[in-house]
Design a protein around this motif. Structure first.
Motif, PDB file in Angstrom:
ATOM      1  N   SER A  74       0.921  -1.058   0.352  1.00 53.55           N
ATOM      2  CA  SER A  74       0.191  -0.514   0.303  1.00 53.55           C
ATOM      3  C   SER A  74       1.162   0.941  -0.075  1.00 53.55           C
ATOM      4  O   SER A  74       1.765   1.243   1.173  1.00 53.55           O
ATOM      5  CB  SER A  74      -0.870  -0.256   1.213  1.00 53.55           C
ATOM      6  N   HIS A  76       1.428   5.549  -0.205  1.00 51.10           N
ATOM      7  CA  HIS A  76       0.030   6.796  -0.477  1.00 51.10           C
ATOM      8  C   HIS A  76       1.148   7.479  -1.028  1.00 51.10           C
ATOM      9  O   HIS A  76       2.671   7.936  -0.360  1.00 51.10           O
ATOM     10  CB  HIS A  76      -0.200   7.262   0.972  1.00 51.10           C
ATOM     11  N   LEU A  78       3.223  11.468  -1.843  1.00 51.35           N
ATOM     12  CA  LEU A  78       3.437  12.722  -1.070  1.00 51.35           C
ATOM     13  C   LEU A  78       3.518  13.896  -1.864  1.00 51.35           C
ATOM     14  O   LEU A  78       2.707  14.719  -1.896  1.00 51.35           O
ATOM     15  CB  LEU A  78       4.114  12.397   0.177  1.00 51.35           C
ATOM     16  N   ILE A 232      -2.856   8.735  -5.652  1.00 50.93           N
ATOM     17  CA  ILE A 232      -3.226   9.853  -4.167  1.00 50.93           C
ATOM     18  C   ILE A 232      -2.545   8.397  -3.459  1.00 50.93           C
ATOM     19  O   ILE A 232      -1.614   8.781  -2.430  1.00 50.93           O
ATOM     20  CB  ILE A 232      -4.409   9.996  -3.806  1.00 50.93           C
ATOM     21  N   GLU A 233      -3.181   7.006  -4.209  1.00 50.26           N
ATOM     22  CA  GLU A 233      -3.203   5.707  -2.585  1.00 50.26           C
ATOM     23  C   GLU A 233      -2.548   4.937  -4.392  1.00 50.26           C
ATOM     24  O   GLU A 233      -3.972   4.765  -4.987  1.00 50.26           O
ATOM     25  CB  GLU A 233      -3.421   6.403  -1.951  1.00 50.26           C
ATOM     26  N   THR A 235      -2.929   0.330  -3.499  1.00 54.45           N
ATOM     27  CA  THR A 235      -2.370  -0.717  -3.172  1.00 54.45           C
ATOM     28  C   THR A 235      -1.968  -2.104  -4.289  1.00 54.45           C
ATOM     29  O   THR A 235      -3.093  -1.807  -5.330  1.00 54.45           O
ATOM     30  CB  THR A 235      -3.547  -0.923  -2.396  1.00 54.45           C
ATOM     31  N   GLU A 262     -11.235   5.766  -9.006  1.00 58.23           N
ATOM     32  CA  GLU A 262      -9.953   4.832  -9.051  1.00 58.23           C
ATOM     33  C   GLU A 262      -9.833   3.736 -10.396  1.00 58.23           C
ATOM     34  O   GLU A 262     -10.366   4.113 -11.647  1.00 58.23           O
ATOM     35  CB  GLU A 262     -10.419   3.626  -8.036  1.00 58.23           C
ATOM     36  N   ARG A 279      -5.542  -1.469  -7.085  1.00 51.92           N
ATOM     37  CA  ARG A 279      -6.985  -0.662  -7.450  1.00 51.92           C
ATOM     38  C   ARG A 279      -5.964   0.208  -6.864  1.00 51.92           C
ATOM     39  O   ARG A 279      -4.835   1.120  -5.714  1.00 51.92           O
ATOM     40  CB  ARG A 279      -7.139  -0.998  -6.277  1.00 51.92           C
ATOM     41  N   GLN A 280      -5.636   1.952  -7.468  1.00 54.67           N
ATOM     42  CA  GLN A 280      -5.417   3.066  -7.286  1.00 54.67           C
ATOM     43  C   GLN A 280      -6.866   4.044  -7.126  1.00 54.67           C
ATOM     44  O   GLN A 280      -7.527   4.546  -7.519  1.00 54.67           O
ATOM     45  CB  GLN A 280      -4.403   3.864  -7.974  1.00 54.67           C
ATOM     46  N   LEU A 281      -6.086   5.412  -6.204  1.00 60.63           N
ATOM     47  CA  LEU A 281      -6.856   6.126  -5.643  1.00 60.63           C
ATOM     48  C   LEU A 281      -5.596   7.742  -6.687  1.00 60.63           C
ATOM     49  O   LEU A 281      -5.055   7.732  -6.201  1.00 60.63           O
ATOM     50  CB  LEU A 281      -7.523   6.682  -5.167  1.00 60.63           C
TER      51      LEU A 281
END
Lengths: 287, 287
Positions: A74, A76, A78, A232-233, A235, A262, A279-281
């Protein structure tokens, strides 16, 4: 495929001796701390590709944890990374018999030497070789035309406007049904599909899968949006050690809403195994 | 729905004054550190529900970050939590204008007072109210029969064998097509669908959605597997502040392989908005 076979005989890079391996190398500085150099070879316009960065973090974690294979990572994101030196600081969070969990952050330096954090990762590692052979998947590989019918960076208008060094490192051939964006006629569907390989012929492994899940053009292009789609994120689950040969990647967006979307990526190997799911946002482009 | 309306008039709990709010409360001990009490009311057999724990961590992060709404929360589950006291330690990782990122860990105490980490979370927070109204989702709500045709814990054999306190806190009504497992006739499909609410009538908010994504029976039951499906990692995207009223939840597993499976949850509100998307990696039961 005779041409591909010939290429393989003459110049195929191998796992451990390839552009990808050299450019994701990390050097132990002290326990848990690794020096690294972000290569300009994996940039899109001026930004360093997020999957490339993830693979580098994954390599550092694999060296610092008792288990070597990423199971779930995961990340994130920045701040935007730039080519140049970086340091990766890892922490062992928990060590178990079959799984261990770690954390890693990638930092770069300001002119005054202060560190700025680029990405932070939480990851659980295990041993893919130790998994059982019990497979009851209902997932089916995506329907993608044969590789020679798919379209790459050299087959038409530049898929990504501007100078993108990463296109020279990858061998991405997109399903013609998902390249409308490149000629100004996006499908309107949140789908991107194609074949994926490394340009120097190196086969996939769990680390390179961390690159693969974030190395295709974004689905937002086929949704008619232009410009940057910053992650943004992200995983990623690595579910199986990939077999040699080209990968198939399918990326899907179902929910573009409120300025965010997503992206779900499925990666399939040549043995029809679902080897990675991510999956990413991301922020939707304004265009 | 006359009965539901009557219930609402007589005994409906509200956001901020409900079982969920009281049981996920955290108390500031010092900057970034919160004391908490894991309630026995949210256990399945003896294990504390992972979604309940996630909501508690989410509450602590919302208090320590400048933005209050979880956008993306990645949780790695380390050791099994038990009812009783806990401490949550948070860290502000990055503060931005529209998004901020934080980290939190939940610890419990051994008899000698040493702390054992249960869960570690990386999360990016923002302001759901600030999102644009631009919605281009292609996702459709799942086809679930009307609430009164769906089946809850009191409508037949106990859905989860043994004593599960959490069933008294939730109002889960499953699509009859996904309850075969409860009568020994699982569908063989990795699907679980139903209506979701809190038993005391409290409406959903972003924090309770963190519970919702991990509060349904596992898809492994419908795949014919019995027993515990421990979460390894769970990432949740909150995409929209939910409208009042019951939620619909759809959980899907496509890839059961090598002793692991993913569970993808979609949560829909009464206004047909996709309010949350989650994916978890879990260990498959051996049964």
């Amino acid at each position: 495929m005779a041409q591909a076979a010939q290429m393989a005989q003459t110049a195929q890079a191998t796992i451990g001796d390839s552009e990808f391996d050299r450019d994701t190398a990390v050097t132990l500085r002290e326990e848990g701390v690794y020096d690294a150099e972000l290569s300009a070879g994996w940039t899109i316009i001026h930004a360093v590709n997020g999957g490339y960065l993830l693979a580098m973090l994954g390599r550092a974690l694999g060296q610092s944890l008792p288990h070597s294979d990423p199971f779930s990572v995961s990340a994130h994101y920045l701040t935007a990374s730039v080519p140049g030196p970086a340091v990766i600081r890892t922490q062992v969070v928990r060590t178990g018999r079959t799984l261990s969990t770690g954390q890693a952050s990638l930092f770069q330096y300001a002119e005054d030497g202060t560190e700025t954090e680029r990405i932070r990762v939480l990851a659980t590692y295990g041993d893919l070789e130790a998994l059982t052979d019990d497979i009851r998947t209902s997932a089916q590989p995506p329907a993608i035309p044969p590789l020679e019918q798919c379209l790459g960076a050299g087959d038409g208008p530049a898929p990504i406007p501007g100078s993108s060094a990463i296109t020279g490192r990858l061998s991405v051939k997109l399903d013609p049904a998902t390249v409308g964006w490149a000629i100004g006629a996006p499908s309107g569907k949140g789908e991107m599909r194609g074949w994926f390989g490394l340009a120097d012929g190196r086969d996939a492994d769990p680390l390179s899968l961390l690159l693969t899940v974030d190395a295709m053009p974004p689905t937002s292009f086929e949704l008619g949006l232009k410009g940057w789609t910053p992650t943004i994120e992200l995983t990623t689950h690595i579910r199986c050690r990939p077999a040699p040969g080209p990968l198939r990647v399918s990326i899907t967006t179902r929910n573009l809403a409120g300025g965010f979307l997503e992206e779900d990526a499925d990666v399939w190997d040549s043995a029809d195994r679902l080897v990675a799911q991510s999956r990413q946002l991301a922020r939707a482009p304004r265009g």
